[in-house]
Design a protein around this motif. Sequence first.
Motif, PDB file in Angstrom:
ATOM      1  N   ALA A 124     -12.988 -21.059   7.483  1.00 19.51           N
ATOM      2  CA  ALA A 124     -11.449 -20.974   7.751  1.00 19.51           C
ATOM      3  C   ALA A 124     -11.256 -20.259   8.735  1.00 19.51           C
ATOM      4  CB  ALA A 124     -10.879 -20.212   6.339  1.00 19.51           C
ATOM      5  N   ARG A 125     -10.550 -20.545   9.606  1.00 18.95           N
ATOM      6  CA  ARG A 125      -9.901 -19.947  10.881  1.00 18.95           C
ATOM      7  C   ARG A 125      -8.365 -20.103  10.953  1.00 18.95           C
ATOM      8  NH1 ARG A 125     -10.115 -16.378  14.670  1.00 18.95           N
ATOM      9  NH2 ARG A 125     -10.775 -16.882  16.708  1.00 18.95           N
ATOM     10  N   ASN A 126      -7.877 -19.096  11.498  1.00 14.74           N
ATOM     11  CA  ASN A 126      -6.472 -19.021  11.887  1.00 14.74           C
ATOM     12  C   ASN A 126      -5.770 -19.604  10.743  1.00 14.74           C
ATOM     13  OD1 ASN A 126      -6.844 -17.867  14.400  1.00 14.74           O
ATOM     14  ND2 ASN A 126      -7.379 -19.884  15.268  1.00 14.74           N
ATOM     15  N   VAL A 127      -5.687 -19.090   9.644  1.00 16.89           N
ATOM     16  CA  VAL A 127      -5.136 -19.571   8.301  1.00 16.89           C
ATOM     17  C   VAL A 127      -3.707 -18.953   8.163  1.00 16.89           C
ATOM     18  CG1 VAL A 127      -5.129 -19.535   5.841  1.00 16.89           C
ATOM     19  CG2 VAL A 127      -7.201 -19.632   7.067  1.00 16.89           C
ATOM     20  N   PRO A 128      -2.671 -19.713   8.029  1.00 19.07           N
ATOM     21  CA  PRO A 128      -1.391 -19.158   7.955  1.00 19.07           C
ATOM     22  C   PRO A 128      -1.228 -18.430   6.489  1.00 19.07           C
ATOM     23  CG  PRO A 128      -1.156 -21.635   8.420  1.00 19.07           C
ATOM     24  CD  PRO A 128      -2.612 -21.340   8.280  1.00 19.07           C
ATOM     25  N   VAL A 129      -0.169 -17.569   6.678  1.00 14.00           N
ATOM     26  CA  VAL A 129      -0.208 -16.532   5.315  1.00 14.00           C
ATOM     27  C   VAL A 129       0.198 -17.439   4.067  1.00 14.00           C
ATOM     28  CG1 VAL A 129       1.364 -14.749   4.377  1.00 14.00           C
ATOM     29  CG2 VAL A 129       0.394 -14.446   6.627  1.00 14.00           C
ATOM     30  N   GLU A 130       1.050 -18.175   4.626  1.00 14.49           N
ATOM     31  CA  GLU A 130       1.755 -19.230   3.227  1.00 14.49           C
ATOM     32  C   GLU A 130       0.576 -20.300   2.743  1.00 14.49           C
ATOM     33  OE1 GLU A 130       2.776 -21.355   7.129  1.00 14.49           O
ATOM     34  OE2 GLU A 130       2.690 -19.263   6.046  1.00 14.49           O
ATOM     35  N   LYS A 131      -0.830 -20.349   3.459  1.00 16.88           N
ATOM     36  CA  LYS A 131      -1.784 -21.102   2.682  1.00 16.88           C
ATOM     37  C   LYS A 131      -3.246 -19.883   2.615  1.00 16.88           C
ATOM     38  CE  LYS A 131      -0.527 -25.365   4.976  1.00 16.88           C
ATOM     39  NZ  LYS A 131      -1.047 -26.405   5.988  1.00 16.88           N
ATOM     40  N   GLY A 132      -2.933 -18.808   2.482  1.00 16.51           N
ATOM     41  CA  GLY A 132      -3.841 -17.825   2.471  1.00 16.51           C
ATOM     42  C   GLY A 132      -4.643 -17.864   1.233  1.00 16.51           C
ATOM     43  N   TRP A 133      -4.249 -18.554   0.093  1.00 16.12           N
ATOM     44  CA  TRP A 133      -5.032 -18.689  -1.101  1.00 16.12           C
ATOM     45  C   TRP A 133      -5.938 -19.936  -0.843  1.00 16.12           C
ATOM     46  CZ3 TRP A 133      -6.333 -15.558  -4.580  1.00 16.12           C
ATOM     47  CH2 TRP A 133      -5.724 -14.389  -5.053  1.00 16.12           C
ATOM     48  N   GLU A 134      -5.682 -20.682  -0.020  1.00 16.06           N
ATOM     49  CA  GLU A 134      -6.621 -21.983   0.042  1.00 16.06           C
ATOM     50  C   GLU A 134      -8.177 -21.891   0.373  1.00 16.06           C
ATOM     51  OE1 GLU A 134      -4.763 -25.008   2.292  1.00 16.06           O
ATOM     52  OE2 GLU A 134      -2.969 -24.973   1.147  1.00 16.06           O
ATOM     53  N   PRO A 135      -8.463 -20.908   1.025  1.00 15.49           N
ATOM     54  CA  PRO A 135      -9.810 -20.605   1.197  1.00 15.49           C
ATOM     55  C   PRO A 135     -10.501 -19.959   0.361  1.00 15.49           C
ATOM     56  CG  PRO A 135      -8.721 -20.177   3.375  1.00 15.49           C
ATOM     57  CD  PRO A 135      -7.614 -20.188   2.015  1.00 15.49           C
ATOM     58  N   VAL A 136      -9.867 -19.567  -0.685  1.00 14.22           N
ATOM     59  CA  VAL A 136     -10.431 -18.655  -1.896  1.00 14.22           C
ATOM     60  C   VAL A 136     -11.000 -19.283  -2.958  1.00 14.22           C
ATOM     61  CG1 VAL A 136     -10.013 -16.581  -3.411  1.00 14.22           C
ATOM     62  CG2 VAL A 136      -9.020 -16.629  -1.147  1.00 14.22           C
ATOM     63  N   ALA A 137     -12.218 -19.343  -3.167  1.00 14.83           N
ATOM     64  CA  ALA A 137     -12.765 -20.256  -4.099  1.00 14.83           C
ATOM     65  C   ALA A 137     -12.702 -19.498  -5.675  1.00 14.83           C
ATOM     66  CB  ALA A 137     -14.320 -20.417  -3.939  1.00 14.83           C
ATOM     67  N   PRO A 211      -3.192 -13.350   0.360  1.00 16.01           N
ATOM     68  CA  PRO A 211      -3.138 -14.347   1.264  1.00 16.01           C
ATOM     69  C   PRO A 211      -3.046 -13.604   2.808  1.00 16.01           C
ATOM     70  CG  PRO A 211      -1.996 -14.758  -0.722  1.00 16.01           C
ATOM     71  CD  PRO A 211      -2.569 -13.222  -0.588  1.00 16.01           C
ATOM     72  N   GLN A 212      -2.334 -12.402   2.735  1.00 16.20           N
ATOM     73  CA  GLN A 212      -2.304 -11.699   4.249  1.00 16.20           C
ATOM     74  C   GLN A 212      -3.567 -11.428   4.512  1.00 16.20           C
ATOM     75  OE1 GLN A 212       1.422  -9.048   2.795  1.00 16.20           O
ATOM     76  NE2 GLN A 212       1.126  -9.106   5.049  1.00 16.20           N
ATOM     77  N   LEU A 213      -4.595 -10.936   3.896  1.00 17.43           N
ATOM     78  CA  LEU A 213      -5.986 -10.614   4.323  1.00 17.43           C
ATOM     79  C   LEU A 213      -6.560 -11.590   4.829  1.00 17.43           C
ATOM     80  CD1 LEU A 213      -6.812  -8.110   1.608  1.00 17.43           C
ATOM     81  CD2 LEU A 213      -5.961  -7.504   3.813  1.00 17.43           C
ATOM     82  N   VAL A 214      -6.484 -12.814   4.006  1.00 23.16           N
ATOM     83  CA  VAL A 214      -7.344 -13.970   4.639  1.00 23.16           C
ATOM     84  C   VAL A 214      -6.759 -14.381   5.948  1.00 23.16           C
ATOM     85  CG1 VAL A 214      -7.675 -16.140   4.212  1.00 23.16           C
ATOM     86  CG2 VAL A 214      -7.892 -14.620   2.289  1.00 23.16           C
ATOM     87  N   SER A 215      -5.340 -14.436   6.090  1.00 19.40           N
ATOM     88  CA  SER A 215      -4.719 -14.975   7.328  1.00 19.40           C
ATOM     89  C   SER A 215      -5.009 -13.828   8.580  1.00 19.40           C
ATOM     90  CB  SER A 215      -3.189 -14.813   7.335  1.00 19.40           C
ATOM     91  OG  SER A 215      -2.679 -14.938   8.211  1.00 19.40           O
ATOM     92  N   TYR A 216      -5.075 -12.769   8.302  1.00 16.56           N
ATOM     93  CA  TYR A 216      -5.385 -11.770   9.310  1.00 16.56           C
ATOM     94  C   TYR A 216      -6.837 -11.943   9.794  1.00 16.56           C
ATOM     95  CZ  TYR A 216      -5.527  -6.960  11.536  1.00 16.56           C
ATOM     96  OH  TYR A 216      -5.849  -5.953  12.396  1.00 16.56           O
ATOM     97  N   LEU A 217      -7.686 -11.639   8.701  1.00 13.12           N
ATOM     98  CA  LEU A 217      -9.186 -11.921   9.093  1.00 13.12           C
ATOM     99  C   LEU A 217      -9.689 -12.997   9.863  1.00 13.12           C
ATOM    100  CD1 LEU A 217     -10.573 -10.340   5.827  1.00 13.12           C
ATOM    101  CD2 LEU A 217     -10.667  -9.169   8.094  1.00 13.12           C
ATOM    102  N   SER A 218      -9.018 -14.137   9.487  1.00  5.88           N
ATOM    103  CA  SER A 218      -9.318 -15.425   9.981  1.00  5.88           C
ATOM    104  C   SER A 218      -8.778 -15.622  11.240  1.00  5.88           C
ATOM    105  CB  SER A 218      -8.902 -16.801   8.934  1.00  5.88           C
ATOM    106  OG  SER A 218      -7.495 -16.634   9.016  1.00  5.88           O
TER     107      SER A 218
END
Length: 273
Positions: A124-137, A211-218
């Motif tokens: 995952a790269r540059n994930v929008p906040v609203e899609k932040g759960w999508e990369p989480v398995a 979701p914010q953490l995933v978006s920020y880190l990505s």
Amino acid sequence: MRIAQLDGRPVLLTEDGAIDVPADLAADLFARWDDLREWSAHATGARPYDPSDLQAPVRAPRQIFAVALNYRPHTAEAGYEEPTAPLVFTKFPTCLTGPYTTVELPPGDVDWELELVAVIGHEARNVPVEKGWEPVAALTVGQDLSERLAQLAGRPAQFSLAKSHPGFGPLGPALVSLDEVDDPDDLELTCELNGEVVQHDRTGDMIFPIPQLVSYLSGFCTLLPGDLIFTGTPAGVGNRRSPQRFLTPDDELVSRIGGVGEMRHTFRRRATR
């Protein structure tokens, strides 16, 4: 679906026991995650197992991210202003240990930090906040054990090494798929030391939710399958108590997150050479 590591291989944990994951799915769990979930719905052949034999459910993550001061009460007890962006450091993968182990205490002041851990399932790269759960398995329980003297000795403080001693990354007991929890945005966290509740909060009180953490880190790094995000700890850590309190030999630390699981750890002094 709850996927754990037992005897060096992935297993499905059920009420009846552990079921070995087929070799073709085990070869690349995250690439076959959807197939794994389909298989798990009809899997048979459970065998008894001893929970103390479970290992860290992710064996060799390429990246471990950790977040400081992500709960308002913890930020307040630490004496800091609420951060305006996630404060990120890393733990090194050799610190990982299973959910029911004895951890050796190095010299210094070793503290507990119960954390919900998000496990990345696909690149995952540059994930929008609203899609932040999508990369989480999956989600799992973690402890960010910390030796405070080394952590806070520098100016500025140096976190990663003091949080990466062997055994300082307890993880488990299993990778829990998101459909297993009622509300992944609001889970109860409880940490007990020798039967006393020392931390209690809900993940809904995070300053920066997953979701914010995933978006920020990505936005900085490419997130990879199997990467771990330790999402921060609630109030109640030992070095912010009065008087301070740290882990000692023969302590029992219980780390519990509702719907995700429970870990139990004991401690001993590191043997001198």
